[in-house]
Structure formats: structure tokens, C-alpha cells
Design a protein around this motif. Structure first.
Motif, PDB file in Angstrom:
ATOM      1  N   CYS A 188       0.850  -1.190   0.000  1.00 43.38           N
ATOM      2  CA  CYS A 188       0.000   0.000   0.000  1.00 43.38           C
ATOM      3  C   CYS A 188       0.891   1.249   0.000  1.00 43.38           C
ATOM      4  O   CYS A 188       1.782   1.371   0.842  1.00 43.38           O
ATOM      5  N   TYR A 189       0.635   2.127  -0.963  1.00 42.72           N
ATOM      6  CA  TYR A 189       1.416   3.358  -1.126  1.00 42.72           C
ATOM      7  C   TYR A 189       0.544   4.562  -0.840  1.00 42.72           C
ATOM      8  O   TYR A 189      -0.536   4.697  -1.405  1.00 42.72           O
ATOM      9  N   GLU A 190       1.052   5.448   0.010  1.00 45.14           N
ATOM     10  CA  GLU A 190       0.434   6.761   0.223  1.00 45.14           C
ATOM     11  C   GLU A 190       1.143   7.741  -0.716  1.00 45.14           C
ATOM     12  O   GLU A 190       2.236   7.468  -1.189  1.00 45.14           O
ATOM     13  N   ALA A 210      14.805   0.444  -5.533  1.00 46.21           N
ATOM     14  CA  ALA A 210      15.149  -0.658  -6.439  1.00 46.21           C
ATOM     15  C   ALA A 210      15.573  -1.889  -5.650  1.00 46.21           C
ATOM     16  O   ALA A 210      16.325  -1.788  -4.677  1.00 46.21           O
ATOM     17  N   HIS A 211      15.038  -3.008  -6.068  1.00 46.38           N
ATOM     18  CA  HIS A 211      15.322  -4.277  -5.384  1.00 46.38           C
ATOM     19  C   HIS A 211      15.151  -5.432  -6.353  1.00 46.38           C
ATOM     20  O   HIS A 211      14.601  -5.260  -7.444  1.00 46.38           O
ATOM     21  N   ILE A 212      15.622  -6.595  -5.939  1.00 48.97           N
ATOM     22  CA  ILE A 212      15.324  -7.847  -6.645  1.00 48.97           C
ATOM     23  C   ILE A 212      14.599  -8.739  -5.644  1.00 48.97           C
ATOM     24  O   ILE A 212      15.026  -8.841  -4.486  1.00 48.97           O
ATOM     25  N   ASP A 213      13.497  -9.335  -6.067  1.00 51.84           N
ATOM     26  CA  ASP A 213      12.802 -10.292  -5.188  1.00 51.84           C
ATOM     27  C   ASP A 213      13.572 -11.605  -5.263  1.00 51.84           C
ATOM     28  O   ASP A 213      13.584 -12.251  -6.312  1.00 51.84           O
ATOM     29  N   GLN A 214      14.217 -11.964  -4.167  1.00 53.71           N
ATOM     30  CA  GLN A 214      15.090 -13.141  -4.232  1.00 53.71           C
ATOM     31  C   GLN A 214      14.932 -14.072  -3.033  1.00 53.71           C
ATOM     32  O   GLN A 214      15.812 -14.873  -2.743  1.00 53.71           O
ATOM     33  N   ILE A 249       4.544   4.764 -11.752  1.00 50.27           N
ATOM     34  CA  ILE A 249       5.556   4.396 -12.749  1.00 50.27           C
ATOM     35  C   ILE A 249       6.423   3.302 -12.145  1.00 50.27           C
ATOM     36  O   ILE A 249       7.113   3.513 -11.139  1.00 50.27           O
ATOM     37  N   PHE A 250       6.357   2.125 -12.768  1.00 48.54           N
ATOM     38  CA  PHE A 250       7.187   0.986 -12.376  1.00 48.54           C
ATOM     39  C   PHE A 250       8.471   1.080 -13.193  1.00 48.54           C
ATOM     40  O   PHE A 250       8.424   1.243 -14.409  1.00 48.54           O
ATOM     41  N   GLN A 251       9.601   0.997 -12.516  1.00 54.24           N
ATOM     42  CA  GLN A 251      10.878   1.163 -13.197  1.00 54.24           C
ATOM     43  C   GLN A 251      11.646  -0.143 -13.185  1.00 54.24           C
ATOM     44  O   GLN A 251      11.800  -0.767 -12.134  1.00 54.24           O
ATOM     45  N   PRO A 270       4.247   2.679 -17.014  1.00 53.24           N
ATOM     46  CA  PRO A 270       3.117   3.214 -16.254  1.00 53.24           C
ATOM     47  C   PRO A 270       2.164   2.075 -15.897  1.00 53.24           C
ATOM     48  O   PRO A 270       1.822   1.258 -16.758  1.00 53.24           O
ATOM     49  N   LEU A 271       1.780   2.000 -14.638  1.00 55.29           N
ATOM     50  CA  LEU A 271       0.824   0.973 -14.204  1.00 55.29           C
ATOM     51  C   LEU A 271      -0.428   1.657 -13.673  1.00 55.29           C
ATOM     52  O   LEU A 271      -0.355   2.526 -12.801  1.00 55.29           O
ATOM     53  N   HIS A 272      -1.567   1.264 -14.223  1.00 53.75           N
ATOM     54  CA  HIS A 272      -2.859   1.841 -13.849  1.00 53.75           C
ATOM     55  C   HIS A 272      -3.716   0.784 -13.162  1.00 53.75           C
ATOM     56  O   HIS A 272      -3.432  -0.417 -13.232  1.00 53.75           O
ATOM     57  N   ILE A 299       3.294  -9.297 -15.765  1.00 51.95           N
ATOM     58  CA  ILE A 299       4.028 -10.536 -15.493  1.00 51.95           C
ATOM     59  C   ILE A 299       5.511 -10.246 -15.580  1.00 51.95           C
ATOM     60  O   ILE A 299       5.969  -9.595 -16.519  1.00 51.95           O
ATOM     61  N   PHE A 300       6.234 -10.686 -14.591  1.00 46.21           N
ATOM     62  CA  PHE A 300       7.656 -10.400 -14.462  1.00 46.21           C
ATOM     63  C   PHE A 300       8.365 -11.731 -14.307  1.00 46.21           C
ATOM     64  O   PHE A 300       8.365 -12.334 -13.226  1.00 46.21           O
ATOM     65  N   GLY A 301       8.932 -12.206 -15.417  1.00 45.65           N
ATOM     66  CA  GLY A 301       9.560 -13.520 -15.372  1.00 45.65           C
ATOM     67  C   GLY A 301      10.747 -13.583 -16.307  1.00 45.65           C
ATOM     68  O   GLY A 301      11.234 -12.548 -16.781  1.00 45.65           O
ATOM     69  N   GLY A 343      11.737  -0.989  -9.277  1.00 41.33           N
ATOM     70  CA  GLY A 343      11.199  -0.203  -8.164  1.00 41.33           C
ATOM     71  C   GLY A 343      10.009   0.609  -8.644  1.00 41.33           C
ATOM     72  O   GLY A 343       9.563   0.460  -9.785  1.00 41.33           O
ATOM     73  N   VAL A 344       9.477   1.446  -7.760  1.00 42.51           N
ATOM     74  CA  VAL A 344       8.322   2.277  -8.095  1.00 42.51           C
ATOM     75  C   VAL A 344       8.667   3.724  -7.760  1.00 42.51           C
ATOM     76  O   VAL A 344       9.131   4.019  -6.654  1.00 42.51           O
ATOM     77  N   LYS A 345       8.472   4.611  -8.755  1.00 42.69           N
ATOM     78  CA  LYS A 345       8.724   6.041  -8.536  1.00 42.69           C
ATOM     79  C   LYS A 345       7.765   6.591  -7.490  1.00 42.69           C
ATOM     80  O   LYS A 345       6.660   6.067  -7.308  1.00 42.69           O
TER      81      LYS A 345
HETATM   82  C1  MD6 Z   1       4.756  -2.475  -7.081  1.00 41.56           C
HETATM   83  N1  MD6 Z   1       6.150  -4.371  -7.466  1.00 41.56           N
HETATM   84  O1  MD6 Z   1       4.348  -2.494  -8.236  1.00 41.56           O
HETATM   85  C2  MD6 Z   1       5.933  -3.263  -6.628  1.00 41.56           C
HETATM   86  N2  MD6 Z   1       8.249  -7.166  -7.931  1.00 41.56           N
HETATM   87  O2  MD6 Z   1       4.231  -1.750  -6.248  1.00 41.56           O
HETATM   88  C3  MD6 Z   1       7.227  -5.137  -7.372  1.00 41.56           C
HETATM   89  O3  MD6 Z   1       8.130  -4.905  -6.593  1.00 41.56           O
HETATM   90  C4  MD6 Z   1       7.317  -6.308  -8.238  1.00 41.56           C
HETATM   91  O4  MD6 Z   1       5.519  -5.651  -9.642  1.00 41.56           O
HETATM   92  C5  MD6 Z   1       8.433  -8.256  -8.682  1.00 41.56           C
HETATM   93  C6  MD6 Z   1       7.643  -8.511  -9.757  1.00 41.56           C
HETATM   94  C7  MD6 Z   1       6.645  -7.641 -10.096  1.00 41.56           C
HETATM   95  C8  MD6 Z   1       6.472  -6.511  -9.333  1.00 41.56           C
END
Ligand code: MD6
Ligand code: FE
Length: 213
Positions: free
Chosen positions: A121-123, A130-134, A153-155, A169-171, A177-179, A188-190
Motif C-alpha cells: 500500500c502506497y500513500e 530498487a530491489h530484486i525479489d530473491q 511508474i514501475f521502473q 506506467p501501471l494503472h 508478469i515479471f519472469g 522499483g516504483v517512482k
Molecule cells: C509495485 N512491485 O508495483 C511493486 N516485484 O508496487 C514489485 O516490486 C514487483 O511488480 C516483482 C515482480 C513484479 C512486481
């Protein structure tokens, strides 16, 4: 008129933006996702976790599924129960699990059955560094993300944290899908701008479905 002109303004269901990154715009029903977020939040409180280094994470979160991503002084990991209550995390509703499995298959990831969903949840003013899900066991499995509420904005960077990012841009209602190779790329997210959405007000939610165990 050429046949194709008839269809030129119909956008495709899914677009591959980069190897392993597939965007389905306005794919999921927003009210269904909003109901799921409210169900999860009623079962387990959304909270600000602490990094292993002791910093407060500005994005608040809560999990659903057999395992929930967790962070505190002891490290980043998956927990089978909520450390706050000792209770299992709320179940991932079957219908959304099926939607995620079907979308993943359309992108070529067959038999993706998520066992964990992390709700962020983002306010306004909050960003995700920036991160890697690992912390997941199997990197051949994608992560499927669904966005709800105000836009972001997803970066996507590369194997290193810095450099030029691809901005996506994510709406609300979008499924990403991230694979593949992207699974090991920094992202990361701006900073979220102040905006308003009829269901969530000034908030953005993101649900990431994973195969954690
Ligand atoms: C977000 N998403 O969109 C954060 N990670 O708020 C992520 O960190 C993410 O969207 C791995 C794969 C897809 C994602
Ligand atoms: Fe991530």
C-alpha cells in the motif's frame, strides 16, 4: 480500406515490453481486487515492517497465502504464519488465483500456482527503492503483479541497481508478469504523486503473486 485498419484501434490483450515482461492493461476487475484487499486487511493488519538494518519500510504491506513475505531485524524471509498474531495468513481467494494462473499461461508460464501474495500500500509521496525479489525458492517462476487505485511508474533497471530505467506506467486493473531474465533484474516504483481514485482515494495498492515455497 485495408482489413487491418478495422482493428488498428483495438489494443492487444497482452504486450511483451521486454524479455519476460508482459503487460495486460485494464485486465482485472477493480472492484474484485478492492474487495480482496479489504478482506485481507480485515484478517491481518497492514503494517510497516522494518528492514534488517532497522529502517521503517515506507510502503505498508500484508500477505495472503501459505507463506507471507516478512522483514524485521532478523532478516528478509517468508513466514508461514503472521508474526504479529501467530495465525496463518489469509487464504488467497480461488478466483483471483485462477485469473493469475491463466494470465501467466498466456505469457508462456504454464502451471503457475501462487502460494503467496504480498499486498503493498502506497500513500502519496512514497516510493519503492530498487530491489530484486530473491527470497523465493524457484526463479524460473514469474511474479504476477496487479495494480489498484492511483497510477504509478514501475521502473525496471538491469542486473545493476542504477543506470537508465525502462519506465512502465501501471494503472488500476493492470496485470504485469515479471519472469524470465527480468526476474533477476532490479526494479522499483517512482514516488507516488497525489492523485485520487474512486475506490482507494489517494492510495495505490499492488498485489504480487508469487511461488515462494
Ligand atoms: C509495485 N512491485 O508495483 C511493486 N516485484 O508496487 C514489485 O516490486 C514487483 O511488480 C516483482 C515482480 C513484479 C512486481
Ligand atoms: Fe519486487
Amino acid at each position: 480500406m485495408m482489413q487491418n485498419d478495422l482493428f488498428s484501434d483495438i489494443s492487444p490483450e497482452m504486450e511483451e515490453l521486454a524479455p519476460g515482461i508482459f503487460l495486460f492493461q485494464r485486465y482485472v476487475d477493480e472492484t474484485e481486487i478492492f474487495n480482496i484487499v479489504n478482506y485481507a486487511r480485515a484478517e491481518a493488519p497492514i503494517r510497516h515492517m522494518i528492514t534488517p538494518g532497522g529502517k521503517k519500510i515506507n510502503v505498508s504491506g500484508v500477505s495472503m497465502g501459505d507463506a507471507g513475505w516478512y522483514s524485521d531485524r532478523r532478516g528478509y524471509r517468508y513466514e508461514k504464519t503472521d508474526p504479529l498474531s501467530g495465525k496463518p495468513w489469509p487464504k488467497i481467494p480461488d478466483d483471483i488465483g485462477e485469473i493469475v494462473t491463466i494470465a501467466a499461461a498466456k505469457a508462456g508460464f504454464n502451471n503457475f500456482v501462487p502460494d503467496s501474495c504480498f499486498i503493498n500500500c502506497y500513500e502519496p509521496g512514497v516510493r519503492l527503492t530498487a530491489h530484486i525479489d530473491q527470497d523465493e525458492v524457484d526463479f524460473s517462476k514469474p511474479i504476477v503483479s496487479i495494480s489498484l487505485g492511483v497510477s504509478a511508474i514501475f521502473q525496471v533497471f538491469g542486473e545493476k541497481r542504477g543506470g537508465k530505467a525502462m519506465n512502465i506506467p501501471l494503472h488500476s486493473g493492470d496485470l504485469l508478469i515479471f519472469g524470465g531474465p527480468a526476474r533477476r533484474h532490479y526494479h522499483g516504483v517512482k514516488k507516488i504523486e497525489t492523485q485520487s481514485h474512486p475506490l482507494t482515494g489517494d492510495k495505490r495498492y499492488n498485489l504480487t503473486f508469487r511461488k515462494a515455497l
